[in-house]
Design a protein around this motif. Sequence first.
Motif, PDB file in Angstrom:
ATOM      1  N   MET A   1       0.837  -1.192   0.000  1.00 44.91           N
ATOM      2  CA  MET A   1       0.000   0.000   0.000  1.00 44.91           C
ATOM      3  C   MET A   1       0.869   1.237   0.000  1.00 44.91           C
ATOM      4  SD  MET A   1      -2.920   1.502   0.030  1.00 44.91           S
ATOM      5  CE  MET A   1      -4.094   0.171   0.352  1.00 44.91           C
ATOM      6  N   ALA A   2       0.554   2.208  -0.866  1.00 42.55           N
ATOM      7  CA  ALA A   2       1.308   3.447  -0.940  1.00 42.55           C
ATOM      8  C   ALA A   2       1.135   4.234   0.359  1.00 42.55           C
ATOM      9  CB  ALA A   2       0.839   4.273  -2.119  1.00 42.55           C
ATOM     10  N   ARG A   3       2.151   5.055   0.653  1.00 41.44           N
ATOM     11  CA  ARG A   3       2.039   5.906   1.838  1.00 41.44           C
ATOM     12  C   ARG A   3       0.954   6.955   1.617  1.00 41.44           C
ATOM     13  NH1 ARG A   3       4.787  10.828   1.208  1.00 41.44           N
ATOM     14  NH2 ARG A   3       6.106  10.944  -0.647  1.00 41.44           N
ATOM     15  N   THR A   4       0.422   7.477   2.713  1.00 37.63           N
ATOM     16  CA  THR A   4      -0.645   8.466   2.618  1.00 37.63           C
ATOM     17  C   THR A   4      -0.165   9.715   1.889  1.00 37.63           C
ATOM     18  OG1 THR A   4      -1.677   7.683   4.650  1.00 37.63           O
ATOM     19  CG2 THR A   4      -2.214   9.924   3.931  1.00 37.63           C
ATOM     20  N   THR A   5      -0.962  10.161   0.929  1.00 38.26           N
ATOM     21  CA  THR A   5      -0.684  11.407   0.214  1.00 38.26           C
ATOM     22  C   THR A   5      -1.445  12.516   0.916  1.00 38.26           C
ATOM     23  OG1 THR A   5      -0.605  10.117  -1.830  1.00 38.26           O
ATOM     24  CG2 THR A   5      -0.659  12.513  -2.040  1.00 38.26           C
ATOM     25  N   THR A   6      -0.709  13.476   1.458  1.00 37.78           N
ATOM     26  CA  THR A   6      -1.316  14.587   2.170  1.00 37.78           C
ATOM     27  C   THR A   6      -1.352  15.796   1.243  1.00 37.78           C
ATOM     28  OG1 THR A   6      -0.395  13.725   4.225  1.00 37.78           O
ATOM     29  CG2 THR A   6      -1.231  15.973   4.261  1.00 37.78           C
ATOM     30  N   SER A 422       2.945  10.076  -4.258  1.00 38.68           N
ATOM     31  CA  SER A 422       3.068   9.026  -3.244  1.00 38.68           C
ATOM     32  C   SER A 422       4.264   8.121  -3.495  1.00 38.68           C
ATOM     33  CB  SER A 422       1.799   8.172  -3.211  1.00 38.68           C
ATOM     34  OG  SER A 422       0.666   8.958  -2.975  1.00 38.68           O
ATOM     35  N   GLY A 423       4.995   8.384  -4.574  1.00 36.56           N
ATOM     36  CA  GLY A 423       6.134   7.541  -4.909  1.00 36.56           C
ATOM     37  C   GLY A 423       5.771   6.339  -5.746  1.00 36.56           C
ATOM     38  N   GLU A 424       4.530   6.306  -6.241  1.00 37.95           N
ATOM     39  CA  GLU A 424       4.071   5.212  -7.087  1.00 37.95           C
ATOM     40  C   GLU A 424       4.060   5.665  -8.548  1.00 37.95           C
ATOM     41  OE1 GLU A 424       3.191   2.109  -5.782  1.00 37.95           O
ATOM     42  OE2 GLU A 424       4.018   2.980  -3.942  1.00 37.95           O
ATOM     43  N   ALA A 425       3.994   4.709  -9.465  1.00 36.74           N
ATOM     44  CA  ALA A 425       3.904   5.028 -10.891  1.00 36.74           C
ATOM     45  C   ALA A 425       2.487   5.482 -11.230  1.00 36.74           C
ATOM     46  CB  ALA A 425       4.279   3.820 -11.732  1.00 36.74           C
ATOM     47  N   ALA A 426       2.382   6.363 -12.195  1.00 31.56           N
ATOM     48  CA  ALA A 426       1.061   6.746 -12.696  1.00 31.56           C
ATOM     49  C   ALA A 426       0.497   5.590 -13.511  1.00 31.56           C
ATOM     50  CB  ALA A 426       1.170   7.990 -13.575  1.00 31.56           C
ATOM     51  N   PRO A 427      -0.840   5.427 -13.527  1.00 30.90           N
ATOM     52  CA  PRO A 427      -1.433   4.374 -14.352  1.00 30.90           C
ATOM     53  C   PRO A 427      -0.970   4.484 -15.800  1.00 30.90           C
ATOM     54  CG  PRO A 427      -3.089   5.366 -12.936  1.00 30.90           C
ATOM     55  CD  PRO A 427      -1.852   6.205 -12.790  1.00 30.90           C
ATOM     56  N   THR A 428      -0.725   3.344 -16.412  1.00 32.48           N
ATOM     57  CA  THR A 428      -0.143   3.318 -17.761  1.00 32.48           C
ATOM     58  C   THR A 428      -0.965   4.125 -18.753  1.00 32.48           C
ATOM     59  OG1 THR A 428       0.753   1.121 -17.311  1.00 32.48           O
ATOM     60  CG2 THR A 428       0.620   1.799 -19.619  1.00 32.48           C
ATOM     61  N   GLN A 429      -2.289   4.015 -18.700  1.00 33.01           N
ATOM     62  CA  GLN A 429      -3.147   4.677 -19.686  1.00 33.01           C
ATOM     63  C   GLN A 429      -3.180   6.192 -19.508  1.00 33.01           C
ATOM     64  OE1 GLN A 429      -4.137   2.815 -17.175  1.00 33.01           O
ATOM     65  NE2 GLN A 429      -6.123   3.437 -16.342  1.00 33.01           N
ATOM     66  N   VAL A 430      -2.652   6.684 -18.369  1.00 33.35           N
ATOM     67  CA  VAL A 430      -2.679   8.120 -18.092  1.00 33.35           C
ATOM     68  C   VAL A 430      -1.285   8.728 -18.182  1.00 33.35           C
ATOM     69  CG1 VAL A 430      -3.398   9.885 -16.418  1.00 33.35           C
ATOM     70  CG2 VAL A 430      -4.631   7.718 -16.544  1.00 33.35           C
ATOM     71  N   ALA A 431      -0.259   7.943 -17.959  1.00 31.87           N
ATOM     72  CA  ALA A 431       1.093   8.469 -17.768  1.00 31.87           C
ATOM     73  C   ALA A 431       1.543   9.386 -18.896  1.00 31.87           C
ATOM     74  CB  ALA A 431       2.076   7.306 -17.606  1.00 31.87           C
ATOM     75  N   ASP A 432       1.283   8.998 -20.141  1.00 33.07           N
ATOM     76  CA  ASP A 432       1.775   9.821 -21.251  1.00 33.07           C
ATOM     77  C   ASP A 432       0.804  10.930 -21.640  1.00 33.07           C
ATOM     78  OD1 ASP A 432      -0.200   8.297 -22.411  1.00 33.07           O
ATOM     79  OD2 ASP A 432       0.930   7.869 -24.242  1.00 33.07           O
TER      80      ASP A 432
END
Length: 472
Positions: A1-6, A422-432
């Motif tokens: 689970m990603a850390r909390t994004t504040t 949050s240090g996670e990758a953006a969803p593939t369909q949105v990243a570009d």
Amino acid sequence: MARTTTVLLVGGSGHWAGRENHAPALLEMQKSGWPVRTAVICDPRNPEKRAQDEDMAPLRELLWKDSPEWLNPDRLSRRELEALLDRAHAAHRFSLAIIACNPVHHRDYILWAVSRGISVLCDKPLLVAEGAAFESAAAERIIGGYAELDRALTRARATGPCHLAMPLRRRANDVYRSIASDISEIQQAHGQGITSMQLIKNGGLFRHPEEYLFGDAHGYRSGVGALSFSSYHYIDLLSWYLELAPGEATALRVTNPYVRRVGEFLSTRQATALADLVDGRGGVRIPELPPEVLAAEADFVFNLELLGQEGQKAGLVSYACHSNTYSHRSVGLQQFDRANRQPFREKGRMSQFTLDINQGSIQHIGVFKNDVVGEDYRIRVQRRRNPVVADEPYIEEVFDNAHAGSSVTPQDVLRAMVSLASGEAAPTQVADRIAFFEDQRLSHHLFGTFYELIAANAEGVGSAERVVELAR
């Protein structure tokens, strides 16, 4: 689970943030199980009071779920604002700043955030300076501000990831991306760049004369007008397409053959004809307005001559914006205008434009839209290719519900930025499809250049021009 994004939400009491996009996107992430919390809302307007408005249900829910602290930045100097934000950051440790306030304040918030390694999602335009419509020194601060942001980002990224992006609908939208693909295909296959591109944008937002005194992010009291409101979208669209298919062009010679300011508009019958009909009593009065309002730009035209390596003319790009065009407005001055609530649908705002693109003799693309803001948008695209290069020379496609029905929306972009923060990758369909700061260098330069020319016009330099280099 990603850390909390504040989240620090700047301008969270506004219509776009509290109802249309930001609050709904954050609530949806929470419902899907993502640990994100809006810790602070920074806005001169009390979010608790704004949330009581009937049309602000998403803001009400966000306040109930997250209980954010309210910071009031009104009348604070930049140093006082930074101290206020630093205290909040020490208490909450922000991961992401979402900025949706008056654009003349964007610079201070962005610089504060990236200087502390906080990622930023900022509404358009990224930067504009107070008084830029009539003071050259103010207009020149726009391009200077982009350079300042670039340096701040470079320093921040030396110690870790730091993202700066804008939720630009057209960069992410299926319709405009399909056009981009067609343009790029002809450039790559045949070396044929764009030789002419004309965009006519009609705003349709009718204001009663005294309503030029009201408003925040869409007000005129900061000495900037229609170029700051929705034009950045179209400047970025033209820049994006031109960069995909520059052809022979290596530079742009930019001129401003026409600008009409609010004061000039108010001297015409057009300024009161609809108001007389709507109010039903006739004789609408033109109030005394501050000079910065009267000098703000209402309508304008910019020409961008495409220049080749040897200075030869390779084509022309034109952008025309007419703010006060057809409107479906049917109500008079409302009390909520005086409270700066500005529910735009009651003002008869339209979304109308025509875009005409030619790539020499090989391809033509026509794009047409004529809708009431807030209703389902329909965009019609016509494409013709020379029969020598296409089995199907003519294609016409109508995109119903073109904005909300896109596979990626501004809310998706916001959620992707939460992931990145949050240090996670953006969803593939949105990243570009995220419009990052570094993807818009030409857009930034043109936006600042346009204001420099508008200010030069106000100062009596009617024949001024600027040359903007195209990156290779």
